[in-house]
Design a protein around this motif. Structure first.
Motif, PDB file in Angstrom:
ATOM      1  N   GLN A  23     -95.926   9.592  -1.443  1.00 36.71           N
ATOM      2  CA  GLN A  23     -96.491  10.257  -0.277  1.00 36.71           C
ATOM      3  C   GLN A  23     -95.599  11.422   0.162  1.00 36.71           C
ATOM      4  OE1 GLN A  23     -99.469   9.449   1.049  1.00 36.71           O
ATOM      5  NE2 GLN A  23     -99.647   7.998  -0.618  1.00 36.71           N
ATOM      6  N   THR A  24     -94.511  11.654  -0.589  1.00 41.55           N
ATOM      7  CA  THR A  24     -93.567  12.691  -0.192  1.00 41.55           C
ATOM      8  C   THR A  24     -93.567  13.896  -1.115  1.00 41.55           C
ATOM      9  OG1 THR A  24     -91.806  11.616  -1.446  1.00 41.55           O
ATOM     10  CG2 THR A  24     -92.039  10.997   0.868  1.00 41.55           C
ATOM     11  N   ILE A  25     -94.315  13.830  -2.230  1.00 41.35           N
ATOM     12  CA  ILE A  25     -94.356  14.951  -3.169  1.00 41.35           C
ATOM     13  C   ILE A  25     -95.810  15.346  -3.408  1.00 41.35           C
ATOM     14  CG2 ILE A  25     -93.808  15.762  -5.496  1.00 41.35           C
ATOM     15  CD1 ILE A  25     -91.576  13.739  -5.625  1.00 41.35           C
ATOM     16  N   PHE A  26     -96.124  16.627  -3.197  1.00 41.70           N
ATOM     17  CA  PHE A  26     -97.463  17.145  -3.450  1.00 41.70           C
ATOM     18  C   PHE A  26     -97.538  17.612  -4.901  1.00 41.70           C
ATOM     19  CE2 PHE A  26    -100.450  20.744  -3.555  1.00 41.70           C
ATOM     20  CZ  PHE A  26    -101.597  20.068  -3.190  1.00 41.70           C
ATOM     21  N   GLN A  27     -98.510  17.129  -5.654  1.00 45.44           N
ATOM     22  CA  GLN A  27     -98.659  17.461  -7.077  1.00 45.44           C
ATOM     23  C   GLN A  27     -99.362  18.811  -7.227  1.00 45.44           C
ATOM     24  OE1 GLN A  27     -97.234  15.625  -9.385  1.00 45.44           O
ATOM     25  NE2 GLN A  27     -96.645  13.992  -8.020  1.00 45.44           N
ATOM     26  N   GLU A  28     -98.614  19.879  -6.985  1.00 51.25           N
ATOM     27  CA  GLU A  28     -99.173  21.227  -6.987  1.00 51.25           C
ATOM     28  C   GLU A  28     -99.704  21.636  -8.362  1.00 51.25           C
ATOM     29  OE1 GLU A  28     -97.889  25.674  -5.455  1.00 51.25           O
ATOM     30  OE2 GLU A  28     -96.478  24.025  -5.281  1.00 51.25           O
ATOM     31  N   ASP A  29     -99.187  21.009  -9.416  1.00 51.03           N
ATOM     32  CA  ASP A  29     -99.681  21.331 -10.745  1.00 51.03           C
ATOM     33  C   ASP A  29    -101.081  20.760 -10.983  1.00 51.03           C
ATOM     34  OD1 ASP A  29     -98.433  18.837 -10.576  1.00 51.03           O
ATOM     35  OD2 ASP A  29     -97.960  18.791 -12.696  1.00 51.03           O
ATOM     36  N   LEU A  30    -101.463  19.732 -10.235  1.00 51.79           N
ATOM     37  CA  LEU A  30    -102.815  19.178 -10.339  1.00 51.79           C
ATOM     38  C   LEU A  30    -103.773  19.809  -9.338  1.00 51.79           C
ATOM     39  CD1 LEU A  30    -102.158  15.354 -10.763  1.00 51.79           C
ATOM     40  CD2 LEU A  30    -102.679  17.034 -12.519  1.00 51.79           C
ATOM     41  N   LYS A  77     -90.692  19.128 -11.049  1.00 48.91           N
ATOM     42  CA  LYS A  77     -90.889  19.890 -12.277  1.00 48.91           C
ATOM     43  C   LYS A  77     -90.367  21.305 -12.077  1.00 48.91           C
ATOM     44  CE  LYS A  77     -95.076  17.762 -14.045  1.00 48.91           C
ATOM     45  NZ  LYS A  77     -96.405  18.070 -14.562  1.00 48.91           N
ATOM     46  N   SER A  78     -90.107  21.964 -13.196  1.00 50.21           N
ATOM     47  CA  SER A  78     -89.721  23.366 -13.169  1.00 50.21           C
ATOM     48  C   SER A  78     -90.987  24.213 -13.262  1.00 50.21           C
ATOM     49  CB  SER A  78     -88.805  23.677 -14.360  1.00 50.21           C
ATOM     50  OG  SER A  78     -88.738  25.067 -14.583  1.00 50.21           O
ATOM     51  N   ARG A  79     -91.184  25.130 -12.308  1.00 57.05           N
ATOM     52  CA  ARG A  79     -92.378  25.975 -12.305  1.00 57.05           C
ATOM     53  C   ARG A  79     -92.430  26.842 -13.562  1.00 57.05           C
ATOM     54  NH1 ARG A  79     -95.807  27.434  -8.167  1.00 57.05           N
ATOM     55  NH2 ARG A  79     -94.368  26.697  -6.608  1.00 57.05           N
ATOM     56  N   SER A  80     -91.299  27.418 -13.978  1.00 55.84           N
ATOM     57  CA  SER A  80     -91.303  28.289 -15.159  1.00 55.84           C
ATOM     58  C   SER A  80     -91.625  27.498 -16.432  1.00 55.84           C
ATOM     59  CB  SER A  80     -89.973  29.021 -15.300  1.00 55.84           C
ATOM     60  OG  SER A  80     -88.914  28.098 -15.420  1.00 55.84           O
ATOM     61  N   GLU A  81     -91.101  26.275 -16.548  1.00 58.29           N
ATOM     62  CA  GLU A  81     -91.419  25.442 -17.714  1.00 58.29           C
ATOM     63  C   GLU A  81     -92.888  25.055 -17.719  1.00 58.29           C
ATOM     64  OE1 GLU A  81     -88.799  22.084 -17.923  1.00 58.29           O
ATOM     65  OE2 GLU A  81     -87.014  23.344 -18.003  1.00 58.29           O
ATOM     66  N   GLU A  82     -93.448  24.773 -16.557  1.00 58.70           N
ATOM     67  CA  GLU A  82     -94.864  24.394 -16.454  1.00 58.70           C
ATOM     68  C   GLU A  82     -95.761  25.567 -16.838  1.00 58.70           C
ATOM     69  OE1 GLU A  82     -97.912  21.640 -15.726  1.00 58.70           O
ATOM     70  OE2 GLU A  82     -95.770  21.364 -15.980  1.00 58.70           O
ATOM     71  N   ILE A  83     -95.408  26.772 -16.399  1.00 62.79           N
ATOM     72  CA  ILE A  83     -96.191  27.962 -16.753  1.00 62.79           C
ATOM     73  C   ILE A  83     -96.140  28.192 -18.259  1.00 62.79           C
ATOM     74  CG2 ILE A  83     -96.265  30.488 -16.560  1.00 62.79           C
ATOM     75  CD1 ILE A  83     -95.415  30.081 -13.604  1.00 62.79           C
ATOM     76  N   ARG A  85     -95.544  25.963 -20.611  1.00 64.53           N
ATOM     77  CA  ARG A  85     -96.274  24.885 -21.275  1.00 64.53           C
ATOM     78  C   ARG A  85     -97.783  25.119 -21.182  1.00 64.53           C
ATOM     79  NH1 ARG A  85     -98.740  20.322 -20.116  1.00 64.53           N
ATOM     80  NH2 ARG A  85     -98.397  20.462 -17.896  1.00 64.53           N
ATOM     81  N   THR A  86     -98.255  25.565 -20.039  1.00 63.33           N
ATOM     82  CA  THR A  86     -99.677  25.823 -19.846  1.00 63.33           C
ATOM     83  C   THR A  86    -100.145  26.964 -20.735  1.00 63.33           C
ATOM     84  OG1 THR A  86     -99.513  25.057 -17.569  1.00 63.33           O
ATOM     85  CG2 THR A  86    -101.439  26.372 -18.131  1.00 63.33           C
ATOM     86  N   LYS A  87     -99.355  28.035 -20.821  1.00 62.05           N
ATOM     87  CA  LYS A  87     -99.730  29.160 -21.683  1.00 62.05           C
ATOM     88  C   LYS A  87     -99.795  28.728 -23.134  1.00 62.05           C
ATOM     89  CE  LYS A  87     -98.205  33.015 -18.865  1.00 62.05           C
ATOM     90  NZ  LYS A  87     -97.286  34.136 -18.740  1.00 62.05           N
ATOM     91  N   THR A  88     -98.847  27.910 -23.573  1.00 69.09           N
ATOM     92  CA  THR A  88     -98.839  27.425 -24.955  1.00 69.09           C
ATOM     93  C   THR A  88    -100.063  26.564 -25.211  1.00 69.09           C
ATOM     94  OG1 THR A  88     -96.433  27.431 -24.962  1.00 69.09           O
ATOM     95  CG2 THR A  88     -97.508  26.126 -26.662  1.00 69.09           C
ATOM     96  N   ARG A  89    -100.370  25.665 -24.284  1.00 73.72           N
ATOM     97  CA  ARG A  89    -101.537  24.788 -24.435  1.00 73.72           C
ATOM     98  C   ARG A  89    -102.817  25.604 -24.459  1.00 73.72           C
ATOM     99  NH1 ARG A  89    -101.391  21.247 -19.906  1.00 73.72           N
ATOM    100  NH2 ARG A  89    -102.573  22.820 -18.839  1.00 73.72           N
ATOM    101  N   THR A  90    -102.924  26.632 -23.611  1.00 74.07           N
ATOM    102  CA  THR A  90    -104.123  27.467 -23.564  1.00 74.07           C
ATOM    103  C   THR A  90    -104.291  28.226 -24.869  1.00 74.07           C
ATOM    104  OG1 THR A  90    -103.877  27.686 -21.176  1.00 74.07           O
ATOM    105  CG2 THR A  90    -105.296  29.279 -22.278  1.00 74.07           C
ATOM    106  N   ALA A  91    -103.182  28.768 -25.396  1.00 74.04           N
ATOM    107  CA  ALA A  91    -103.251  29.500 -26.660  1.00 74.04           C
ATOM    108  C   ALA A  91    -103.685  28.570 -27.789  1.00 74.04           C
ATOM    109  CB  ALA A  91    -101.906  30.135 -26.976  1.00 74.04           C
TER     110      ALA A  91
END
Length: 109
Positions: A23-30, A77-83, A85-91
């Protein structure tokens, strides 16, 4: 829930995303930013043919930290690592889609 539709069937598919229950962390990636209530331009600009991206707002409550604002030890999580990872997955998905499209054959008439 997702629906996988083919020529003769519809399959219901569920996806489970494992997360720490907190209840203390917002899952901004979702839950990314969504279009907000404020217009991004006035009516005159729109009528003159201009275009702009919508004004976005975060769904994150004010009193809860984002998953990107806490340490990895706390479940962050690291925002730069998530970005990255998302770009790699999208490609990768785009390449798979292109291969799938290339393998489709036109039906004979």
């Amino acid at each position: 829930r997702f629906y996988l539709v083919s020529s003769d069937t519809v399959a219901v598919t569920s996806i489970i995303c494992p997360r720490k229950s907190s209840q203390t962390i917002f899952q901004e990636d979702l839950y990314p930013a969504v279009p907000g209530p404020q217009p991004s331009m006035d009516i005159e600009a729109w009528q003159s043919g201009k275009n702009s991206r919508p004004s976005m707002i975060s769904m994150k409550p004010r009193d809860i930290k984002s998953v990107f604002e806490v340490s990895k030890e706390e479940g962050g999580k690291s925002r730069s690592e998530e970005i990255k990872r998302t770009k790699t997955r999208t490609a990768s998905k785009t390449e798979m889609d292109l291969k799938a499209m290339a393998s489709l054959q036109k039906p004979e008439i």
